[in-house]
Design a protein around this motif. Structure first.
Motif, PDB file in Angstrom:
ATOM      1  N   HIS A  49       0.828  -1.211   0.000  1.00 48.78           N
ATOM      2  CA  HIS A  49       0.000   0.000   0.000  1.00 48.78           C
ATOM      3  C   HIS A  49       0.857   1.254   0.000  1.00 48.78           C
ATOM      4  N   VAL A 100      -4.564   5.479   3.363  1.00 43.54           N
ATOM      5  CA  VAL A 100      -4.104   4.736   2.195  1.00 43.54           C
ATOM      6  C   VAL A 100      -4.471   5.485   0.920  1.00 43.54           C
ATOM      7  N   GLU A 158      -3.339   4.143  -2.267  1.00 40.42           N
ATOM      8  CA  GLU A 158      -3.630   3.089  -3.245  1.00 40.42           C
ATOM      9  C   GLU A 158      -3.003   1.755  -2.856  1.00 40.42           C
ATOM     10  N   THR A 159      -3.670   0.703  -3.301  1.00 41.19           N
ATOM     11  CA  THR A 159      -3.231  -0.666  -3.079  1.00 41.19           C
ATOM     12  C   THR A 159      -2.613  -1.216  -4.354  1.00 41.19           C
ATOM     13  N   PHE A 211     -12.176   8.530   0.881  1.00 42.15           N
ATOM     14  CA  PHE A 211     -11.422   9.502   1.670  1.00 42.15           C
ATOM     15  C   PHE A 211     -11.360  10.820   0.898  1.00 42.15           C
ATOM     16  N   ARG A 259     -11.365   7.678  -6.211  1.00 42.07           N
ATOM     17  CA  ARG A 259     -11.221   6.275  -5.805  1.00 42.07           C
ATOM     18  C   ARG A 259     -12.079   5.973  -4.565  1.00 42.07           C
ATOM     19  N   HIS A 318     -12.468   2.827  -1.286  1.00 46.65           N
ATOM     20  CA  HIS A 318     -11.642   1.843  -0.586  1.00 46.65           C
ATOM     21  C   HIS A 318     -12.516   0.821   0.139  1.00 46.65           C
ATOM     22  N   VAL A 362      -7.083  -0.706   5.334  1.00 47.92           N
ATOM     23  CA  VAL A 362      -7.555  -0.769   3.947  1.00 47.92           C
ATOM     24  C   VAL A 362      -7.184  -2.110   3.331  1.00 47.92           C
ATOM     25  N   HIS A 363      -8.166  -2.780   2.763  1.00 44.70           N
ATOM     26  CA  HIS A 363      -7.902  -4.013   2.035  1.00 44.70           C
ATOM     27  C   HIS A 363      -7.517  -3.694   0.596  1.00 44.70           C
ATOM     28  N   GLU A 364      -8.307  -2.842  -0.035  1.00 44.62           N
ATOM     29  CA  GLU A 364      -8.013  -2.551  -1.442  1.00 44.62           C
ATOM     30  C   GLU A 364      -8.640  -1.235  -1.892  1.00 44.62           C
ATOM     31  N   THR A 365      -7.970  -0.642  -2.872  1.00 45.09           N
ATOM     32  CA  THR A 365      -8.414   0.620  -3.472  1.00 45.09           C
ATOM     33  C   THR A 365      -9.030   0.331  -4.836  1.00 45.09           C
TER      34      THR A 365
END
Lengths: 171, 171
Positions: free
Chosen positions: A149, A161, A163-164, B8, B147, B149, B161-164
């Motif tokens: 991340h 965060v 971006e992932t 966010f 984006r 999340h 956060v797992h993923e964006t």
């Protein structure tokens, strides 16, 4: 803005780390438990896309990270921080080096010691006391982390965060 | 595990929200300032990939969100929470509805009121006092969030956060 790159371990390992961090880690409320891959570096707003493009390339190169947490250790006397030691691997070192060979950020200040901090900003007395209690803790965890991340820091020190990036490569 | 979906706002707006949250929001240390798009829902570990696949599809459908923060408002008397009001738009409503028309999670409990919470868990007296001070604050901010999340909750209540998902569509 200040950016950083981390890998978050599993919820189970984060919960375990937080059971110590809530008492001993001054950064407890600023970020959830993590392995720092590249510490805070300044990026101009206009260049963030360059950073994310580069991270997209890098994440396509590496496969998910094999993580082995083996014991509680400490950076004392350099630094009164106690951490869950993540065993060094060629893969982790190579990812770290690749993230530092880019044109953004600076050279690493220290040799890379992969870890999850669980206690910091203690006096030497506190450190020795707490480390004495924790060093014998039986910690043993193996897992795979399939993403990294990019985060940015707010004025109060907390991290959001941006971006992932899924690790989808072969290395 | 418990998951949630948020957007966010910019660092500037997060810093502004945090200047209040640090004093008035009990969730200050659990998550950085955000607009909740889908509140906490349970997902079995084996089904997380289904959720992320679905979010990938949805994020390809929507374009970046136009956000207009217009004033400080309150949910009282339903709930003693004070928030930065995000003006409702057709786009936000449609994204919210799409996220709730999926097979995971439950129906929304309330009508969707887009907002960024800055104070909560106060007694009615505290609420009235603080809201009296904040309601006249001149808040006016327009920005674009590109984006969303997917987050999961740790045992201590904090969110990782797992993923964006980048909003890259046309709606």
């Amino acid at each position: 803005m200040k950016y950083g790159i981390v890998a978050f371990p599993s919820k189970k390992l984060q919960d375990f780390a937080n059971s110590y961090r809530k008492r001993y880690d001054t950064h407890f409320s600023k970020i959830t438990p993590h392995i720092t891959l590249k510490s805070a570096f300044e990026v101009d707003d206009s260049k963030v896309n360059e950073v994310t493009n580069m991270l997209q390339e890098i994440s396509k190169q590496f496969k998910p990270l094999s993580i082995h947490v083996s014991k509680v250790s400490s950076f004392a006397p350099v630094n009164n921080a106690i951490y869950l030691k993540v065993e060094a691997t060629e893969q982790l070192q190579k990812l770290h080096d690749t993230l530092h060979a880019t044109s953004f950020g600076q050279e690493p200040e220290y040799k890379f010691v992969p870890h999850i901090t669980i206690a910091q900003d203690m006096s030497s007395g506190e450190h020795d006391d707490i480390y004495g209690q924790l060093r014998m803790t039986d910690v043993h965890s193996e897992e795979v982390i399939d993403r990294i991340h990019l985060l940015y820091q707010l004025e109060d020190g907390s991290w959001t965060v941006h971006e992932t990036f899924r690790l989808s490569g072969a290395e």
